[in-house]
Design an enzyme around this catalytic site. Structure first.
Site, mmCIF file in Angstrom:
data_model
loop_
_atom_site.group_PDB
_atom_site.id
_atom_site.type_symbol
_atom_site.label_atom_id
_atom_site.label_comp_id
_atom_site.label_asym_id
_atom_site.label_seq_id
_atom_site.Cartn_x
_atom_site.Cartn_y
_atom_site.Cartn_z
ATOM 1 N N ASN A 13 48.195 40.689 29.411
ATOM 2 C CA ASN A 13 47.943 41.897 29.904
ATOM 3 C C ASN A 13 49.124 42.337 30.586
ATOM 4 O OD1 ASN A 13 46.606 43.877 31.738
ATOM 5 N ND2 ASN A 13 45.633 42.679 32.914
ATOM 6 N N LYS A 32 49.661 44.892 32.380
ATOM 7 C CA LYS A 32 49.167 45.763 33.535
ATOM 8 C C LYS A 32 50.190 46.976 33.588
ATOM 9 C CE LYS A 32 47.443 41.775 35.751
ATOM 10 N NZ LYS A 32 47.035 41.269 36.953
ATOM 11 N N HIS A 73 38.205 44.936 34.464
ATOM 12 C CA HIS A 73 39.434 44.041 35.615
ATOM 13 C C HIS A 73 39.098 44.284 37.110
ATOM 14 C CE1 HIS A 73 42.937 42.183 36.999
ATOM 15 N NE2 HIS A 73 43.217 41.817 35.726
ATOM 16 N N GLU A 129 41.215 44.697 39.284
ATOM 17 C CA GLU A 129 42.483 45.459 40.040
ATOM 18 C C GLU A 129 41.665 46.861 39.674
ATOM 19 O OE1 GLU A 129 45.576 44.291 37.837
ATOM 20 O OE2 GLU A 129 45.818 42.496 39.180
ATOM 21 N N GLU A 133 37.661 35.358 35.278
ATOM 22 C CA GLU A 133 38.953 35.540 35.984
ATOM 23 C C GLU A 133 38.344 35.501 37.614
ATOM 24 O OE1 GLU A 133 42.250 37.734 33.972
ATOM 25 O OE2 GLU A 133 41.271 38.909 35.273
ATOM 26 N N GLY A 153 46.807 36.857 40.009
ATOM 27 C CA GLY A 153 48.047 37.300 40.703
ATOM 28 C C GLY A 153 48.716 36.340 42.133
ATOM 29 N N SER A 194 46.495 33.511 37.158
ATOM 30 C CA SER A 194 47.450 32.678 37.503
ATOM 31 C C SER A 194 47.607 31.468 36.546
ATOM 32 C CB SER A 194 47.493 31.904 38.734
ATOM 33 O OG SER A 194 47.681 33.005 39.781
#
Ligand code: PGA
Length: 249
Positions: free
Chosen positions: A11, A13, A95, A97, A169, A175, A210
């Site tokens: 991914n 991003k 996701h 984010e 996740e 991250g 991560s």
């Protein structure tokens, strides 16, 4: 029937910002990985790099998001059908984010899921708890709730096997460099495989948050069928290392 390959999903991003860099990243991965037998590599670059570059490389492609309608007056949106017509087989949905920065709700994600199914694209559906929720022992409750909310618009009777991928996740692990311990992730995996939770399908479950070249294999060892990799998927050397380690499995 599920295929037995381990999925390695990159991914990217909102990176890189230059076409040439995206091209260079694809080339480095291709040159470093060579032929694969046990892994399926899925790259999810930003939309602008899907058509010109992505399609020229021997990887499955995925979008990082899509809209819930296939076409129409929806300025700025990309539809699942467009992704499909570009050769994408996957799309990341839900996701954290997007939930945090763009205000995506369970309802929006549920509608996107239906649209992706309709277009024949496999959603990589992200679920995960916050740090606070984990501390309060609410992880299972939250994941059950998210799955129910996301799958709400899919007819109860429909068994979704090969058309869906679940990405566990934990939000606090994304991250941060603070990956979920494999044994803790394994506990979640067992929960997600329980017949009362997985009654809608025998879908593949991947881990994300991560992941790096040191911990990657541990998630596979505890039973995950693949990895969703963010930051490290932009580092060709580490990404290749991960694929090579899984190829040896
Ligand atoms: P990360 O991101 O690997 O950088 O933690 C994972 C993801 O957001 O999919």
């Amino acid at each position: 029937m599920k295929n037995n390959k381990l999925l390695v999903i990159g991914n990217w991003k909102c990176n890189p910002t230059i076409l040439k860099q995206a091209e260079a990243l694809f080339s480095s991965i291709k040159n470093g990985v060579g032929e694969t037998k046990n892994t399926e590599i899925i790259i999810c670059p930003p939309f602008p790099f899907l058509n010109n570059i992505g399609i020229r490389y021997p990887y499955k492609m995925g979008g990082q998001n899509c809209f819930w309608e296939q076409s129409g007056p929806f300025t700025g949106e990309i539809s699942p059908e467009m992704l499909k017509n570009l050769g994408c087989e996957y799309v990341i949905l839900g996701h954290s984010e997007r939930r945090t920065h763009l205000g995506e709700t369970d309802e929006m994600i549920s509608k996107k899921l239906v649209a992706a199914f309709d277009a024949g694209i496999i959603p990589i559906l992200c679920i995960g708890e916050t740090e606070e929720q984990r501390k309060q022992g609410k992880t299972e409750e939250i994941l059950r709730f998210q799955l129910m909310a996301f799958l709400k618009e899919i007819p109860e009777s429909l068994i979704i096997n090969n058309q869906l991928l679940i990405a566990y996740e934990p939000i606090w692990a994304i991250g941060t460099g603070n990956a979920c311990q494999p044994k803790d992730a394994q506990q979640v995996l067992s929960f997600l495989k329980r017949p009362d939770i997985a009654y809608r399908g025998d879908w593949k479950i991947v881990y994300g948050g991560s992941v790096d070249d040191k911990n990657a294999k541990h998630y596979i060892d505890v039973g995950f069928e693949g990895l969703l990799i963010g930051g490290v998927s932009l580092d060709a050397e580490q990404f290749i290392k991960i694929i090579k380690a899984l190829e040896k499995k």
